[in-house]
Design an enzyme around this catalytic site. Structure first.
Site, mmCIF file in Angstrom:
data_model
loop_
_atom_site.group_PDB
_atom_site.id
_atom_site.type_symbol
_atom_site.label_atom_id
_atom_site.label_comp_id
_atom_site.label_asym_id
_atom_site.label_seq_id
_atom_site.Cartn_x
_atom_site.Cartn_y
_atom_site.Cartn_z
ATOM 1 N N TYR A 31 49.685 14.289 18.777
ATOM 2 C CA TYR A 31 48.853 15.486 18.706
ATOM 3 C C TYR A 31 49.494 16.570 17.843
ATOM 4 O O TYR A 31 50.715 16.793 17.914
ATOM 5 C CB TYR A 31 48.654 16.081 20.099
ATOM 6 C CG TYR A 31 47.759 15.284 21.014
ATOM 7 C CD1 TYR A 31 46.442 15.019 20.676
ATOM 8 C CD2 TYR A 31 48.227 14.833 22.238
ATOM 9 C CE1 TYR A 31 45.607 14.299 21.539
ATOM 10 C CE2 TYR A 31 47.414 14.121 23.106
ATOM 11 C CZ TYR A 31 46.099 13.854 22.757
ATOM 12 O OH TYR A 31 45.293 13.156 23.602
ATOM 13 N N HIS A 46 71.961 29.111 55.311
ATOM 14 C CA HIS A 46 71.860 28.507 53.975
ATOM 15 C C HIS A 46 72.412 29.496 52.954
ATOM 16 O O HIS A 46 72.136 30.692 53.028
ATOM 17 C CB HIS A 46 70.382 28.183 53.687
ATOM 18 C CG HIS A 46 70.185 27.316 52.481
ATOM 19 N ND1 HIS A 46 70.868 26.136 52.273
ATOM 20 C CD2 HIS A 46 69.346 27.442 51.407
ATOM 21 C CE1 HIS A 46 70.463 25.579 51.133
ATOM 22 N NE2 HIS A 46 69.551 26.351 50.598
ATOM 23 N N LYS A 58 63.984 15.610 51.673
ATOM 24 C CA LYS A 58 62.729 16.343 51.436
ATOM 25 C C LYS A 58 62.190 16.032 50.038
ATOM 26 O O LYS A 58 62.921 15.529 49.187
ATOM 27 C CB LYS A 58 62.978 17.841 51.607
ATOM 28 C CG LYS A 58 63.979 18.422 50.606
ATOM 29 C CD LYS A 58 64.393 19.843 50.978
ATOM 30 C CE LYS A 58 65.414 20.394 50.005
ATOM 31 N NZ LYS A 58 65.971 21.685 50.449
ATOM 32 N N ARG A 90 74.683 19.341 55.264
ATOM 33 C CA ARG A 90 73.324 19.010 54.801
ATOM 34 C C ARG A 90 73.400 18.661 53.315
ATOM 35 O O ARG A 90 73.409 19.536 52.460
ATOM 36 C CB ARG A 90 72.381 20.202 55.006
ATOM 37 C CG ARG A 90 72.300 20.694 56.453
ATOM 38 C CD ARG A 90 71.203 21.735 56.608
ATOM 39 N NE ARG A 90 71.324 22.848 55.693
ATOM 40 C CZ ARG A 90 71.982 23.973 55.965
ATOM 41 N NH1 ARG A 90 72.570 24.159 57.146
ATOM 42 N NH2 ARG A 90 72.045 24.936 55.067
ATOM 43 N N ASP A 143 50.423 10.318 28.888
ATOM 44 C CA ASP A 143 50.748 8.955 29.319
ATOM 45 C C ASP A 143 51.623 8.186 28.333
ATOM 46 O O ASP A 143 51.997 7.048 28.614
ATOM 47 C CB ASP A 143 49.449 8.154 29.508
ATOM 48 C CG ASP A 143 48.377 8.989 30.176
ATOM 49 O OD1 ASP A 143 48.621 9.439 31.300
ATOM 50 O OD2 ASP A 143 47.332 9.237 29.542
ATOM 51 N N ARG A 193 65.336 34.274 52.484
ATOM 52 C CA ARG A 193 64.249 33.332 52.365
ATOM 53 C C ARG A 193 63.778 33.137 53.798
ATOM 54 O O ARG A 193 63.316 34.068 54.432
ATOM 55 C CB ARG A 193 64.766 32.050 51.674
ATOM 56 C CG ARG A 193 63.692 31.165 51.124
ATOM 57 C CD ARG A 193 64.265 29.977 50.341
ATOM 58 N NE ARG A 193 64.988 29.009 51.173
ATOM 59 C CZ ARG A 193 65.467 27.839 50.742
ATOM 60 N NH1 ARG A 193 65.319 27.497 49.471
ATOM 61 N NH2 ARG A 193 66.090 27.008 51.544
ATOM 62 N N CYS A 210 52.739 13.084 25.203
ATOM 63 C CA CYS A 210 51.357 13.136 25.696
ATOM 64 C C CYS A 210 51.362 12.916 27.212
ATOM 65 O O CYS A 210 52.410 12.750 27.823
ATOM 66 C CB CYS A 210 50.498 12.086 25.012
ATOM 67 S SG CYS A 210 50.564 12.177 23.205
#
Ligand SMILES: *Cc1c(COP(=O)(O)O)cnc(C)c1O
Length: 407
Positions: free
Chosen positions: A276, A176, A49, A232, A325, A147, A323
């Site tokens: 920054y 679970h 997932k 699992r 990027d 849940r 930052c």
């Protein structure tokens, strides 16, 4: 007519220096470890997932099935359809609640839905019945996680009504655990006992339960024993520890590395600031290097001034703010950094390593969130036998031609 030349700007053919490296041999090794742990009676359900916890669902799923995983698990119908579209034929369980409106698409893609209520089960039954077929579902039993799932007390009665629906059959029961990754076993053992009672009660009503599964990575690793037909396995499949209390055994191999290359080398003079807000100010002459990775890639802003990367096999602290990027690091003393030098943000360079756990601690979170948060903008390089066999750029998978493959 001659074949059209390849489009040079095709998505997926990324040459970006910043990339996630995925070791497919490590995936296969880890699957085999869990298959051995599961023994003769149980199989591995590879949990892929959330884009295989950020690792890339299609290639991880192929490697897992190739190494013997019997089932795949995803969290959404769309994730399951993505695997089917890529040609994966293994059984796929959608482990989380799906919308009843998704039932027809899930049925057509031969996905097994998990259900936790009769209404959803009825929607699945209808989509199968109108096609003159029978759908198989797994029922999640809520034994204390609170849940998803059917409360344990009413589960046997609900399963009885569910199997009476035309067009539906029971494929499995599962639960679970809330605390399988903790040292205190009390609640975990309670959940195990409640689940065993539900399975017994369903069978006592004469209902066939083809598959039973309960252990996640932490439960499989911490025991006391493997029960049921499938385990699992998610986080540990990627070679990562479920928690500090339940560490991954040393034989498991981490699958993911995050690497980049130096994009600029600078000499800072005392008093000069970086990035920054001028959050870092040099108090001595200092070499610095620019790394083209930022929080837009999932390298979290909270790492500003706290995390270290690896450069030349040594630790290189992040200077000032991360930052969107780009990020600046200190060049380790005595190192002659050059443009293009490899930088490791997660993984090892020689004996030095930065783990997802280390970054998780800095960010006040868990390793799951660090790897899952690596964004689609980072191309995934899939490595098998030391060669890059495929590239994934912005979600588009491109197999490489043999001459392009050598790493
Ligand atoms: C995600 C998930 C798993 C896998 O958990 P790990 O801790 O990553 O092994 C197993 N079962 C369910 C129901 C899940 O949602």
């Amino acid at each position: 007519m001659a074949a059209a030349p390849p489009v040079p700007w095709q998505l997926g053919g990324s040459r970006r220096a910043s990339r996630v490296e995925i070791d497919l041999d490590a995936v296969a090794h880890n699957v085999r470890y869990f298959q051995a742990l599961a023994g003769e009676c149980a199989g591995v359900m590879a949990v892929v997932k959330a884009n295989a916890y950020g690792h890339g669902a299609v290639m991880v799923a192929r490697a897992a099935v190739g190494a013997g995983a019997r089932w795949l698990a995803v969290a959404t119908v769309d994730e399951g359809i993505q695997l089917r579209a890529a040609g994966l034929a293994a059984p796929i369980l959608v482990l989380a609640p799906s919308d009843p409106a998704e039932a027809p698409a899930a049925f057509d893609a031969e996905l097994t839905l998990a259900v936790g209520d009769l209404d959803t089960a009825a929607a699945v039954a209808r989509s199968a019945a109108v096609r003159g077929r029978v759908a198989t579902v797994h029922v999640e039993v809520d034994t204390g996680m609170r849940r998803f799932g059917v409360p344990a007390e009413v589960a046997p009665a609900l399963v009885e009504r569910l199997v009476a629906l035309p067009g539906l059959q029971l494929g499995g029961l599962y639960t679970h655990f809330a605390t399988a990754d903790e040292a205190d076993r009390a609640f975990y053992n309670e959940q195990r006992a409640r689940f065993a009672a539900v399975v017994g009660a369903v069978r006592a009503r004469g209902i066939v339960v083809p598959l039973v599964h309960l252990e996640n990575s932490a439960a499989a690793l911490s025991g006391p024993r493997i029960e049921g037909d499938l385990i699992r396995v998610g986080i540990a499949l990627y070679g990562l520890s479920p928690s500090a209390d339940v560490p991954a055994p040393a034989v498991l191999r981490p699958v993911l590395a995050l690497r980049s290359r130096v994009a600029r080398v600078m000499s800072l003079t005392p008093g000069e600031s970086v990035s920054y807000g001028r959050a870092f100010i040099a108090d001595r002459p200092l070499g610095a290097a620019l790394v083209p990775v930022g929080y837009g890639d999932g390298y979290r802003r909270v790492f500003s001034g706290r995390a270290t990367m690896l450069l030349g096999g040594q630790r290189a602290p992040v200077l000032g703010r991360v930052c969107m990027d780009q990020t600046v690091i200190a060049v380790p003393d005595g190192l002659d950094a050059r443009l293009g030098d490899e930088v490791t943000l997660i993984g090892c360079q020689g004996a030095a390593c930065v783990s997802a756990d280390e970054l998780a601690t800095l960010a006040g979170t868990i390793n799951y969130e660090i790897v899952t948060g690596l964004s689609a903008r980072l191309p995934r390089h899939y490595v098998r036998g030391g060669r890059v066999v495929a590239l994934d750029g912005l979600g588009r998978l491109t197999p490489l031609l043999p001459e392009e493959c050598t790493y």
